[in-house]
Design an enzyme around this catalytic site. Sequence first.
Site, PDB file in Angstrom:
ATOM      1  N   GLU A  50     -62.466  99.870  47.581  1.00  9.60           N
ATOM      2  CA  GLU A  50     -62.255  99.930  46.042  1.00  9.60           C
ATOM      3  C   GLU A  50     -62.406  98.587  45.136  1.00  9.60           C
ATOM      4  O   GLU A  50     -61.572  97.720  45.581  1.00  9.60           O
ATOM      5  CB  GLU A  50     -60.844 100.670  45.914  1.00  9.60           C
ATOM      6  CG  GLU A  50     -60.565 101.201  44.318  1.00  9.60           C
ATOM      7  CD  GLU A  50     -59.322 101.649  44.310  1.00  9.60           C
ATOM      8  OE1 GLU A  50     -58.992 102.132  42.877  1.00  9.60           O
ATOM      9  OE2 GLU A  50     -58.469 101.477  45.338  1.00  9.60           O
ATOM     10  N   LYS A  63     -63.227 107.040  39.060  1.00  5.36           N
ATOM     11  CA  LYS A  63     -61.943 107.703  39.411  1.00  5.36           C
ATOM     12  C   LYS A  63     -61.259 108.422  38.642  1.00  5.36           C
ATOM     13  O   LYS A  63     -61.020 108.138  37.468  1.00  5.36           O
ATOM     14  CB  LYS A  63     -61.084 106.239  40.058  1.00  5.36           C
ATOM     15  CG  LYS A  63     -59.705 106.565  40.566  1.00  5.36           C
ATOM     16  CD  LYS A  63     -59.205 105.338  41.020  1.00  5.36           C
ATOM     17  CE  LYS A  63     -57.769 105.437  41.865  1.00  5.36           C
ATOM     18  NZ  LYS A  63     -57.189 104.020  41.978  1.00  5.36           N
ATOM     19  N   CYS A  80     -59.778 106.238  46.601  1.00  2.50           N
ATOM     20  CA  CYS A  80     -58.395 105.880  46.785  1.00  2.50           C
ATOM     21  C   CYS A  80     -57.484 106.955  46.506  1.00  2.50           C
ATOM     22  O   CYS A  80     -57.684 108.085  47.142  1.00  2.50           O
ATOM     23  CB  CYS A  80     -57.920 104.641  46.166  1.00  2.50           C
ATOM     24  SG  CYS A  80     -56.580 103.970  46.844  1.00  2.50           S
TER      25      CYS A  80
END
Length: 268
Positions: free
Chosen positions: A45, A116, A150
Site C-alpha cells: 500500500e 481505498k 489493506c
Amino acid sequence: MNTEPLTLALWQTPYAATPAEALQGLDDAAAQARALGAQILVCPEMGLTGYAIGAERVRALAEPADGALTQAVAATAQRHGIAVVYGYPELHPQGQPFNAVQAIGPDGQSLARYRKTHLYGDLDHAQFSAGDAASQVFVWRGWRLGLLICYDVEFPETVRLLALQGVDAVLVPTANMAAFDEVQNLLVPARACENRVFVVYANACGHEPGIHYGGLSTVARPDGGVLSRAGRDGDLLIATLTQEALDLARRSSPWSARRPDLYGPLAV
C-alpha cells in the site's frame, strides 16, 4: 476459464525515503521477479511514497492516475515485461488525496484502478479521502482479477462483491502493522475460503515513525489454506495460481445453498 497458471511476486519491503528510491527498488524487484518467472508483481500500500507520512506530504506527492509516478512504473513494466500492481496517492481536486492502487500491464497500459473505500483510524482519515466506488473485476491473461487495499479486505462484503462478479483472485496491497497478525493468519484465509478465490496480500515490513509493519505477506488458496507466506523481513514471495485449485475448491462450495432472496444489497 484460465488455461494457464498465473505466477505472482509479492514485494514485501520497507518504505523508501523518497519516491525516487522507491522507483529504483521497484525496478530491481521487477527484474528479479521476472527472472523468477513471475508475470505480475504486487507491491505494498502506498508503496511509491510511504504510508504514514502525514497529510501535508501526501498532498505534496499526490498525482493524477496518469502522472509522473505512473509513467515511471509503466516504463519499469515495459522494461522487464511484467505487470505491476502498486499503491500511490491520487490527486483529488476537492479534498484530501485518495489512497489508490493501479495495475499496469507489461505493455505500460493501465489495466485497472481502485481507491481505498474503508479508511483505517485517525491516520487514514487525516491523510485521505475515501473512495466511493466498489472494486470491479478486470481480466488479464484469462484471469478475472480484483483490487482492494489493506483494511478493505477485513470487510466480508468487499471480497463477496468481487466474487459475485466471478473474480478468481483478489490482489491486496497493504500496510498492516505487527499488532494485527490476525489479518494474515485468520481473515485473509477466511475471505479466500468463504468465496472460493485466491487472496493475495502484499504487506510492507520495517518501520515508519511510530509504526512497525508486520510483513507476513500471504497468498491464500481458495480452500482457505496458505499457498505461500513471507516472514517479517524484506522478501520477494513467489506463488503460482492455478485453475485446478479453483476448480477443486469450488466443487465443495456452499454457494448453491445461498439465499439471495434474504440478503438485501448482496442479492446479486
